[in-house]
Write a protein that holds these residues in place. Sequence first.
Motif, mmCIF file in Angstrom:
data_model
loop_
_atom_site.group_PDB
_atom_site.id
_atom_site.type_symbol
_atom_site.label_atom_id
_atom_site.label_comp_id
_atom_site.label_asym_id
_atom_site.label_seq_id
_atom_site.Cartn_x
_atom_site.Cartn_y
_atom_site.Cartn_z
ATOM 1 N N ARG A 92 73.816 22.078 49.611
ATOM 2 C CA ARG A 92 74.092 21.313 48.384
ATOM 3 C C ARG A 92 75.465 21.652 47.815
ATOM 4 O O ARG A 92 76.214 20.760 47.421
ATOM 5 N N GLN A 93 75.777 22.945 47.776
ATOM 6 C CA GLN A 93 77.061 23.361 47.210
ATOM 7 C C GLN A 93 78.220 22.865 48.078
ATOM 8 O O GLN A 93 79.227 22.390 47.562
ATOM 9 N N ALA A 94 78.080 22.974 49.384
ATOM 10 C CA ALA A 94 79.147 22.541 50.283
ATOM 11 C C ALA A 94 79.340 21.024 50.220
ATOM 12 O O ALA A 94 80.478 20.538 50.183
ATOM 13 N N VAL A 95 78.255 20.275 50.178
ATOM 14 C CA VAL A 95 78.356 18.814 50.077
ATOM 15 C C VAL A 95 78.995 18.421 48.745
ATOM 16 O O VAL A 95 79.833 17.515 48.688
ATOM 17 N N SER A 96 78.621 19.109 47.694
ATOM 18 C CA SER A 96 79.222 18.841 46.387
ATOM 19 C C SER A 96 80.733 19.070 46.433
ATOM 20 O O SER A 96 81.513 18.257 45.936
ATOM 21 N N ARG A 97 81.139 20.164 47.054
ATOM 22 C CA ARG A 97 82.583 20.447 47.210
ATOM 23 C C ARG A 97 83.266 19.390 48.068
ATOM 24 O O ARG A 97 84.383 18.975 47.783
#
Length: 190
Positions: free
Chosen positions: A85-90
């Motif tokens: 989730r964090q990587a996709v958000s970035r």
Amino acid sequence: MTNDAPPRWDRKMQQRLASGEAAALGELYDRFASLVHGLAHRVLGDEAAADRVTREVFGYVWEHPDAYDPKQGPLRSWIATVTHRQAVSRLRQSESDRESAPEEIEEKVRAASAAARADYIVTSMPAPLRAALDLAYFRRLDYRRAAADLGVTEDEARRRLRLGLQLLSTAHPGPRAMTPPRGGSGRAGR
């Protein structure tokens, strides 16, 4: 019902983190940092961005240990989900900063998500399946030579390869609806 209980280590780790035990965070980092960094790097394709996501994920876990629900599955899976989730958000943020088209961004997110899921599946599958896939696909051995290297029968090598590929196929979300070619059916004239 006991099969649904998370491993004892997961529950104990959550309790240690919730009590603020710094050594628990270090132990968690030692155990999962390569997974977190690898998934983040796979999604973002950038070492520095993957480092930032890794720090953010472990910071989040430290600050929110109760966000992990042991009833939902293993701690490893939860950490992988937080990372994804964090990587996709970035990735979405960096692509929107570059003013990419929304369709382009979503295609990159889909491709990165499938690749990250594939990495996670391969690293999570049992060692015998992973070894069979490694021999057959990365070292390009046929199933007979893979069987010999693994010390198993040819039937067992084929079974491992088939099961490994079935697991790996779950990484891809499946075919998207294709748009029909312009100008009618059949082959395009040149």
